[in-house]
Design a protein around this motif. Structure first.
Motif, PDB file in Angstrom:
ATOM      1  N   ALA A 227     -10.338 -34.644  84.682  1.00 13.92           N
ATOM      2  CA  ALA A 227     -10.784 -34.023  85.934  1.00 13.92           C
ATOM      3  C   ALA A 227      -9.801 -34.328  87.068  1.00 13.92           C
ATOM      4  O   ALA A 227      -9.494 -33.454  87.889  1.00 13.92           O
ATOM      5  CB  ALA A 227     -12.184 -34.514  86.298  1.00 13.92           C
ATOM      6  N   SER A 228      -9.290 -35.551  87.093  1.00 16.34           N
ATOM      7  CA  SER A 228      -8.328 -35.935  88.121  1.00 16.34           C
ATOM      8  C   SER A 228      -7.021 -35.184  87.946  1.00 16.34           C
ATOM      9  O   SER A 228      -6.387 -34.772  88.931  1.00 16.34           O
ATOM     10  CB  SER A 228      -8.077 -37.445  88.074  1.00 16.34           C
ATOM     11  N   LEU A 229      -6.588 -34.999  86.708  1.00 11.74           N
ATOM     12  CA  LEU A 229      -5.369 -34.240  86.447  1.00 11.74           C
ATOM     13  C   LEU A 229      -5.527 -32.787  86.877  1.00 11.74           C
ATOM     14  O   LEU A 229      -4.602 -32.189  87.441  1.00 11.74           O
ATOM     15  CB  LEU A 229      -5.000 -34.310  84.965  1.00 11.74           C
ATOM     16  N   ARG A 230      -6.706 -32.210  86.614  1.00 13.13           N
ATOM     17  CA  ARG A 230      -6.946 -30.814  87.044  1.00 13.13           C
ATOM     18  C   ARG A 230      -6.896 -30.714  88.563  1.00 13.13           C
ATOM     19  O   ARG A 230      -6.327 -29.752  89.112  1.00 13.13           O
ATOM     20  CB  ARG A 230      -8.296 -30.331  86.522  1.00 13.13           C
ATOM     21  N   LEU A 231      -7.510 -31.671  89.243  1.00 12.45           N
ATOM     22  CA  LEU A 231      -7.477 -31.669  90.704  1.00 12.45           C
ATOM     23  C   LEU A 231      -6.044 -31.794  91.197  1.00 12.45           C
ATOM     24  O   LEU A 231      -5.630 -31.071  92.121  1.00 12.45           O
ATOM     25  CB  LEU A 231      -8.320 -32.828  91.237  1.00 12.45           C
ATOM     26  N   THR A 232      -5.282 -32.704  90.591  1.00 12.07           N
ATOM     27  CA  THR A 232      -3.891 -32.896  90.987  1.00 12.07           C
ATOM     28  C   THR A 232      -3.074 -31.634  90.771  1.00 12.07           C
ATOM     29  O   THR A 232      -2.290 -31.224  91.642  1.00 12.07           O
ATOM     30  CB  THR A 232      -3.277 -34.064  90.197  1.00 12.07           C
ATOM     31  N   ALA A 233      -3.253 -30.997  89.616  1.00 15.63           N
ATOM     32  CA  ALA A 233      -2.506 -29.772  89.319  1.00 15.63           C
ATOM     33  C   ALA A 233      -2.898 -28.642  90.259  1.00 15.63           C
ATOM     34  O   ALA A 233      -2.051 -27.839  90.677  1.00 15.63           O
ATOM     35  CB  ALA A 233      -2.739 -29.358  87.866  1.00 15.63           C
ATOM     36  N   SER A 234      -4.183 -28.575  90.627  1.00 19.47           N
ATOM     37  CA  SER A 234      -4.647 -27.516  91.524  1.00 19.47           C
ATOM     38  C   SER A 234      -4.051 -27.653  92.919  1.00 19.47           C
ATOM     39  O   SER A 234      -4.016 -26.678  93.688  1.00 19.47           O
ATOM     40  CB  SER A 234      -6.175 -27.516  91.607  1.00 19.47           C
ATOM     41  N   LEU A 235      -3.579 -28.846  93.253  1.00 23.98           N
ATOM     42  CA  LEU A 235      -2.972 -29.091  94.561  1.00 23.98           C
ATOM     43  C   LEU A 235      -1.472 -28.822  94.548  1.00 23.98           C
ATOM     44  O   LEU A 235      -0.782 -29.081  95.544  1.00 23.98           O
ATOM     45  CB  LEU A 235      -3.238 -30.531  94.999  1.00 23.98           C
ATOM     46  N   GLY A 236      -0.965 -28.315  93.438  1.00 24.55           N
ATOM     47  CA  GLY A 236       0.447 -27.954  93.356  1.00 24.55           C
ATOM     48  C   GLY A 236       1.357 -29.072  92.887  1.00 24.55           C
ATOM     49  O   GLY A 236       2.582 -28.970  93.033  1.00 24.55           O
ATOM     50  N   ILE A 237       0.779 -30.122  92.320  1.00 27.96           N
ATOM     51  CA  ILE A 237       1.583 -31.247  91.827  1.00 27.96           C
ATOM     52  C   ILE A 237       2.010 -30.963  90.390  1.00 27.96           C
ATOM     53  O   ILE A 237       1.175 -30.650  89.533  1.00 27.96           O
ATOM     54  CB  ILE A 237       0.798 -32.566  91.883  1.00 27.96           C
ATOM     55  N   ASP A 238       3.298 -31.069  90.133  1.00 29.92           N
ATOM     56  CA  ASP A 238       3.834 -30.866  88.782  1.00 29.92           C
ATOM     57  C   ASP A 238       3.406 -32.046  87.907  1.00 29.92           C
ATOM     58  O   ASP A 238       3.697 -33.211  88.236  1.00 29.92           O
ATOM     59  CB  ASP A 238       5.353 -30.757  88.836  1.00 29.92           C
ATOM     60  N   LEU A 239       2.729 -31.755  86.809  1.00 26.13           N
ATOM     61  CA  LEU A 239       2.239 -32.834  85.953  1.00 26.13           C
ATOM     62  C   LEU A 239       3.369 -33.636  85.311  1.00 26.13           C
ATOM     63  O   LEU A 239       3.178 -34.801  84.950  1.00 26.13           O
ATOM     64  CB  LEU A 239       1.315 -32.264  84.875  1.00 26.13           C
ATOM     65  N   SER A 240       4.549 -33.030  85.186  1.00 29.88           N
ATOM     66  CA  SER A 240       5.690 -33.793  84.659  1.00 29.88           C
ATOM     67  C   SER A 240       6.082 -34.891  85.645  1.00 29.88           C
ATOM     68  O   SER A 240       6.526 -35.977  85.236  1.00 29.88           O
ATOM     69  CB  SER A 240       6.873 -32.862  84.390  1.00 29.88           C
ATOM     70  N   ASP A 241       5.902 -34.631  86.951  1.00 29.89           N
ATOM     71  CA  ASP A 241       6.166 -35.667  87.951  1.00 29.89           C
ATOM     72  C   ASP A 241       5.116 -36.772  87.872  1.00 29.89           C
ATOM     73  O   ASP A 241       5.427 -37.950  88.073  1.00 29.89           O
ATOM     74  CB  ASP A 241       6.172 -35.055  89.356  1.00 29.89           C
ATOM     75  N   VAL A 242       3.873 -36.385  87.601  1.00 30.04           N
ATOM     76  CA  VAL A 242       2.813 -37.385  87.446  1.00 30.04           C
ATOM     77  C   VAL A 242       3.139 -38.319  86.285  1.00 30.04           C
ATOM     78  O   VAL A 242       3.031 -39.545  86.403  1.00 30.04           O
ATOM     79  CB  VAL A 242       1.449 -36.709  87.217  1.00 30.04           C
ATOM     80  N   ILE A 243       3.539 -37.735  85.164  1.00 31.97           N
ATOM     81  CA  ILE A 243       3.860 -38.540  83.985  1.00 31.97           C
ATOM     82  C   ILE A 243       5.043 -39.463  84.261  1.00 31.97           C
ATOM     83  O   ILE A 243       5.025 -40.654  83.913  1.00 31.97           O
ATOM     84  CB  ILE A 243       4.162 -37.619  82.790  1.00 31.97           C
ATOM     85  N   ALA A 244       6.078 -38.912  84.916  1.00 30.84           N
ATOM     86  CA  ALA A 244       7.260 -39.718  85.235  1.00 30.84           C
ATOM     87  C   ALA A 244       6.891 -40.870  86.173  1.00 30.84           C
ATOM     88  O   ALA A 244       7.347 -42.004  85.994  1.00 30.84           O
ATOM     89  CB  ALA A 244       8.330 -38.838  85.860  1.00 30.84           C
ATOM     90  N   GLY A 245       6.074 -40.573  87.172  1.00 35.53           N
ATOM     91  CA  GLY A 245       5.659 -41.615  88.111  1.00 35.53           C
ATOM     92  C   GLY A 245       4.794 -42.669  87.454  1.00 35.53           C
ATOM     93  O   GLY A 245       4.940 -43.869  87.729  1.00 35.53           O
TER      94      GLY A 245
END
Length: 252
Positions: A227-245
């Protein structure tokens, strides 16, 4: 957390403390250094994310305190945004930081409602509980804005901002759950019929229960993470950046 207690030293006027100015300076300085590639490595990335996390916790507590003051209650230390003067610093500051580091997901602060808030109307009490998540949402949007403004070439800065957004999003989703000790329950509690005072006793142990659920039950942590990942993605955050971070700040 659901309310702010008066520590007897507040004046009802927000005054920035030296500690919050220092935390903001660390957060800003590390962000600038990472963006300028003057700072590298997991140590700087970890310190940036944790500084931002503490800043978000202080703003969360400030939101509760501000609405309490506007509702006619005395001011508490949280109006200074000083983490050391927050109500029950262990529950509202220390444990969320420790649990976030251990679990790798944002944990909201938790504190039992103050007795003074019981004299407010039901709408006011719900507003006090909702003010913390509202402040967290505002900080979340600031992080999203910083991520959007960051240069695509600043890969590390975008990565640490992305994981910061994830942590704030997780804490927001978790904090709004109707669990005693969390803001979601604090919003609902004034409208529940009958005597629910026993839930206030449960609230003291809410953080430990949540940590146990995270560490022992994937059935609880996985849906929340998705659910948090969906919220993050909906805000325009690239999930590859999330994984890298996320990989960057893991020091163990």
């Amino acid at each position: 957390m659901t309310a702010i207690r008066d520590d007897g030293s507040g004046t009802g006027r927000p005054v920035l403390s030296t500690n919050i100015l220092l935390i903001t300076l660390i957060f800003s300085g590390l962000g600038f250094g990472i963006g300028a590639e003057a700072l590298e490595g997991s140590g700087a990335a970890f310190a940036f994310v944790i500084a931002g996390w503490v800043l978000g916790l202080c703003l969360h507590a400030f939101g509760h305190a501000l609405v309490e003051v506007r509702s006619g209650l005395s001011a508490g230390g949280s109006l200074t945004l000083d983490p050391l003067r927050a109500p029950d610093p262990a529950a509202t500051m220390l444990l969320p930081v420790v649990f976030t580091i251990l679990a790798g997901l944002g944990f909201p602060g938790g504190a039992s409602p103050g007795d003074a808030a019981e004299g407010l109307s039901r709408g006011r009490r719900s507003a006090v509980a909702a003010a913390g998540p509202a402040a967290s949402l505002g900080f979340l949007m600031v992080l999203v804005l910083l991520y959007t403004l960051a240069s695509p070439d600043s890969e590390v800065l975008r990565a640490v901002l992305a994981v910061s957004v994830l942590f704030q999003g997780t804490a927001l989703v978790l904090g709004l759950m109707p669990v005693p000790g969390l803001d979601g329950y604090g919003i609902l509690r004034p409208w529940l019929p009958g005597d629910w005072s026993w839930t206030d006793r449960m609230a003291r142990h809410a953080s430990l229960v949540l940590l146990g659920l995270f560490l022992l039950s994937g059935a609880f942590s996985r849906p929340l993470f998705r659910a948090s990942l969906r919220l993050t993605a909906s805000l325009g955050i690239d999930l590859s950046d999330v994984i890298a971070g996320y990989r960057l700040i893991r020091l163990w």
